[in-house]
Design an enzyme around this catalytic site. Structure first.
Site, PDB file in Angstrom:
ATOM      1  N   HIS A 187       1.303  -1.755  -0.226  1.00 30.48           N
ATOM      2  CA  HIS A 187       0.203  -2.441   0.458  1.00 30.48           C
ATOM      3  C   HIS A 187      -0.344  -3.576  -0.403  1.00 30.48           C
ATOM      4  O   HIS A 187      -0.500  -3.424  -1.620  1.00 30.48           O
ATOM      5  CB  HIS A 187      -0.940  -1.475   0.740  1.00 30.48           C
ATOM      6  CG  HIS A 187      -0.696  -0.533   1.877  1.00 30.48           C
ATOM      7  ND1 HIS A 187       0.121   0.577   1.767  1.00 30.48           N
ATOM      8  CD2 HIS A 187      -1.175  -0.525   3.143  1.00 30.48           C
ATOM      9  CE1 HIS A 187       0.132   1.221   2.910  1.00 30.48           C
ATOM     10  NE2 HIS A 187      -0.650   0.579   3.763  1.00 30.48           N
TER      11      HIS A 187
ATOM     12  N   ASN B 169       3.746   1.175  -7.997  1.00 35.42           N
ATOM     13  CA  ASN B 169       2.921   1.395  -6.812  1.00 35.42           C
ATOM     14  C   ASN B 169       2.096   2.666  -6.937  1.00 35.42           C
ATOM     15  O   ASN B 169       0.921   2.698  -6.565  1.00 35.42           O
ATOM     16  CB  ASN B 169       3.827   1.470  -5.579  1.00 35.42           C
ATOM     17  CG  ASN B 169       3.043   1.655  -4.295  1.00 35.42           C
ATOM     18  OD1 ASN B 169       1.975   1.097  -4.107  1.00 35.42           O
ATOM     19  ND2 ASN B 169       3.580   2.464  -3.391  1.00 35.42           N
TER      20      ASN B 169
END
Length: 301
Positions: A144, A175
């Site tokens: 994201h 991440n």
């Protein structure tokens, strides 16, 4: 300059390197008299070309309107969603930047991540958009840019963060660890300030190869050739209750990063991000205030 090191304009960027640079007089020199920007989120957007809503823009010069008879092949692709505004890059199949507003209210709520699914952004032409199949078996997470956990205030807002236009291929270790820590830190700042405006995006930095020349090289994944960034940036614009504006800017490599490295080691001068990304932040901020403080590795409180 060292062989094999990524280069962020103004500095060689090694893993976990903290780059401190006081703005001081340099910021003052960049101030200029301009009309007030729009209030709120759009007033904090990075500088991008303005796009006319009704037809292609006129081209200056006698008879030049004929050049746009069949339209223009491309313009800045802005998307405004419940939780963020982004500028889409059709060539990389991801966003150039995503900006969101965080505060105590946006971080509270009963939104459920489990009720969200990654989905294609059908507002993007099918030639230029990523699909879930592009990520399958690639070895990269669907990372994201505007984080889902930033928008617990609304299920629709959280769901919007799962459009693949808000996603970039991200190293799984990064991440799930160091980058996740930076997102958590951004939220902690939002709980202790009036507002935090967060702008996140990919970088594709040059690197010196064995022949002594600089190259920009990056992997692509899937049949749609989704670009894998070499690095990611995150710029935090903090509105303090006192009225002071504080600026914190970070860059992390898209590779495994030891989550024990302090986040301050990834602070960089905002000018480095502006030069590398082609965006401008400080001129927009200075339209709103002269009370700006840039936090870098050397002056972190």
């Amino acid at each position: 300059m060292l062989r094999g090191r990524w280069v962020l304009p103004g500095a060689a960027l090694g893993l976990g390197a903290g780059l401190g640079l006081g703005l001081g007089a340099a910021l003052a020199a960049r101030r200029r008299a301009e009309p007030d920007a729009a209030e709120g989120l759009l007033g904090r957007l990075p500088v991008v070309p303005a796009v006319a809503a009704a037809g292609p823009p006129a081209v200056p010069g006698s008879g030049r309107a004929e050049l746009t008879k069949y339209g223009l092949p491309g313009l800045a692709q802005l998307r405004s969603r419940e939780s963020y505004v982004l500028c889409y890059d059709p060539r990389s199949r991801s966003a150039l930047w995503v900006i969101e507003q965080l505060n105590r209210e946006t971080l509270s709520g009963a939104s459920d991540r489990a009720a969200c699914d990654f989905q294609e952004d059908e507002s993007v032409h099918e030639y230029h958009r990523a699909t879930n199949a592009d990520y399958r078996g690639s070895g990269f997470d669907r990372g994201h840019l505007a984080a889902a956990a930033n928008h617990k205030w609304s299920q629709a807002a959280m769901r919007d963060t799962f459009y693949l236009s808000n996603i970039a291929p991200q190293n799984p270790h990064l991440n799930q660890n160091a980058w996740n820590n930076l997102e958590k830190y951004s939220r902690s700042l939002a709980r202790n300030n009036k507002n935090v405006y967060v702008c996140t995006g990919p970088l594709y930095l040059p690197r010196m190869e064995a022949d002594g020349k600089m190259y920009v090289k990056y992997q692509v994944i899937g049949k749609n050739n989704v670009a894998v960034p070499t690095h990611f940036f995150k710029v935090l614009i903090l509105e303090k209750e006192s009225g002071e504006i504080e600026l914190r800017s970070y860059v992390m490599p898209n590779s495994p990063v030891d989550e024990k490295i302090p986040l301050e080691r990834f602070l960089v001068p905002i000018e480095s991000i502006e030069r590398a990304s082609g965006l401008l932040f400080v001129p927009n901020i200075l339209k709103r205030t002269s009370n700006l403080k840039a936090i870098t590795a050397g002056n972190k409180r």
